[in-house]
Design an enzyme around this catalytic site. Structure first.
Site, PDB file in Angstrom:
ATOM      1  N   ASP A 117     -27.002   1.964  14.615  1.00  0.00           N
ATOM      2  CA  ASP A 117     -26.419   2.010  15.964  1.00  0.00           C
ATOM      3  C   ASP A 117     -27.452   1.439  16.936  1.00  0.00           C
ATOM      4  OD1 ASP A 117     -25.034   2.934  18.393  1.00  0.00           O
ATOM      5  OD2 ASP A 117     -23.803   4.094  17.019  1.00  0.00           O
TER       6      ASP A 117
ATOM      7  N   HIS B  58     -27.513  -2.061  16.935  1.00  0.00           N
ATOM      8  CA  HIS B  58     -26.595  -2.484  18.001  1.00  0.00           C
ATOM      9  C   HIS B  58     -27.332  -2.933  19.255  1.00  0.00           C
ATOM     10  CE1 HIS B  58     -22.987  -0.064  16.138  1.00  0.00           C
ATOM     11  NE2 HIS B  58     -23.560  -0.888  15.287  1.00  0.00           N
TER      12      HIS B  58
END
Ligand SMILES: *[C@@H]1O[C@H](CO)[C@@H](O)[C@H](O)[C@H]1NC(C)=O
Ligand SMILES: *[C@@H]1O[C@H](CO)[C@@H](O)[C@H](O)[C@H]1NC(C)=O
Length: 402
Positions: A224, A247
């Protein structure tokens, strides 16, 4: 010694007497008082749960005076949820040389695995924190369900003041790797974070409701956000980060999800490299966000993007669930944002995406010296909504035509 005797009462007499003797010996040979978890019953065999020994060593160190150091010496320690809470009389440092392995029984956890809270001037050095997340990840419903039960964050700092964290490693966290909540004065460096690209919600370092935080010279590869800056933060500086897979650096996390959220002001992200990430530097606020809060004064500079899908992105229509009413504009007011000297390659044609809210258009967003190529296409492009950005210097992709 009186303190030791008090802990003996609580924790069983045999090993405790031994602990008192060896601890007393250490005291004579040095001005610094050492508290080694092994002297408090830790087996360090990777099989027996050593949580109680850690808590006992911490209680002794925390109530002790003077120059105190808690030591986790070499070995593998199996640990359930543990919390190192103050206020302490004096705890100067914790030195972790061991390999800490989280237990996998999810029922025994609340919101964190190793928690540090309400301590002033803690110095944490070293240690490998292995969250053993692989067996927990299939139980994480958060990517699909708004009202999910959160899995435990590996290392959580709560309401700490003037903390220094150096050279720690976090592997395969069940949920976030590291989280700071309500901290004032925090310096992190040499932090290494690793989990597979497909592990859910394994944010590297999440920061919220904190002030005066510096994170530098650290590497994050995870499933993430590498770094996520949530609500209520001010004066946050992030530098020397290598990020990927992951991310990217998400500057406002899910700002606007809850009504009680507070402003984010004063963020600097600089001298960092992102490789193969889903986003580069991103400001995202939820569509339909309830609070009229502010995200302002943010600078992103000297950043290299290698094959990043959305290198520069402001997204006020963020909604990972089909359920949010995205026709309702975000009320978060974004202003005074600057992107300077951002270069490298974009994995998608749209290298610069600025999607602001039609309710509260972005103000004073500046791009200076941006050079993002999209290999294999003639050129990269920009898209804009509800924004008049201010451009200077090199602009590849070319600015949105207004
Ligand atoms: C933290 O450090 C700053 C700067 O050294 C100092 O001004 C402040 O009083 C410290 N805070 C605490 C709670 O010790
Ligand atoms: C903007 O943020 C920077 C970095 O935190 C800070 O030094 C500066 O004072 C802030 N500027 C304003 C106008 O608040």
């Amino acid at each position: 010694m009186t303190l030791m005797v008090r802990y003996c009462f609580f924790l069983g007499i045999t090993w405790c007497l031994f602990a008192a003797v060896t601890e007393g010996g250490g005291q004579q040979s040095s001005a610094r008082r050492y508290f080694d978890v092994k002297n408090f019953g830790a087996r360090a065999n990777g099989k027996t749960d050593d949580s109680k020994a850690f808590m006992a060593a911490w209680a002794a160190a925390c109530h002790s005076t003077g120059n105190v150091r808690l030591v986790v010496s070499k070995g593998t320690y199996l640990l359930g949820p543990v919390s190192f809470r103050g206020p302490c009389r004096f705890v100067s440092s914790l030195t972790f040389q061991g390999y800490l392995k989280a237990t996998t029984n999810l029922g025994s956890y609340r919101d964190s695995w190793v928690e540090f809270g309400w301590v002033n001037r803690l110095i944490l050095t070293g240690g490998i924190f292995d969250g053993q997340g692989a067996s927990a990840w299939p139980h994480n419903t958060c990517p699909k369900n708004w009202n999910c039960k959160l899995l435990p964050t590996s290392i959580k700092f709560v309401s700490m003041t003037n903390t220094t964290v150096k050279g720690i490693t976090s592997l395969n966290s069940k949920f976030f790797h590291v989280a700071l909540v309500g901290c004032k004065g925090f310096r992190g460096s040499g932090i290494r974070i690793s989990a597979p690209a497909n592990s859910p919600n394994t944010d590297g370092i999440h920061i919220e409701q904190s002030q005066d935080v510096t994170i530098q010279q650290s590497s994050v590869s995870t499933g993430d956000d590498c770094i996520s800056i949530g609500q209520g933060n001010s004066r946050i500086t992030i530098s020397g980060i290598t990020c990927g897979p992951g991310h990217g650096i998400s500057s406002v996390g899910s700002l606007g999800k809850y009504a009680y959220e507070k402003d984010v002001r004063g963020l600097v992200v600089r001298n960092s490299i992102l490789s193969g990430t889903a986003n580069g530097v991103r400001i995202k606020t939820w569509a339909n966000s309830p609070g009229a809060i502010v995200a302002a004064n943010m600078t992103f500079e000297n950043i290299v993007m290698n094959n990043v899908a959305n290198p520069i992105i402001i997204d006020q229509l963020y909604c990972p669930y089909a359920s949010c009413a995205s026709s309702v504009p975000s009320l978060v007011r974004i202003s005074d944002i600057s992107f300077k000297n951002i270069r490298g390659t974009s994995a998608t044609p749209v290298a610069v995406m600025l999607r602001c809210s039609h309710g509260t258009p972005c103000k004073n967003v500046r791009l200076q010296d941006v050079h993002l190529d999209h290999p294999g296409r003639l050129r990269s492009s920009s898209t804009c909504m509800n924004i008049k950005a201010i451009y200077s210097g090199t602009q590849i992709p070319p600015p949105c035509s207004v």
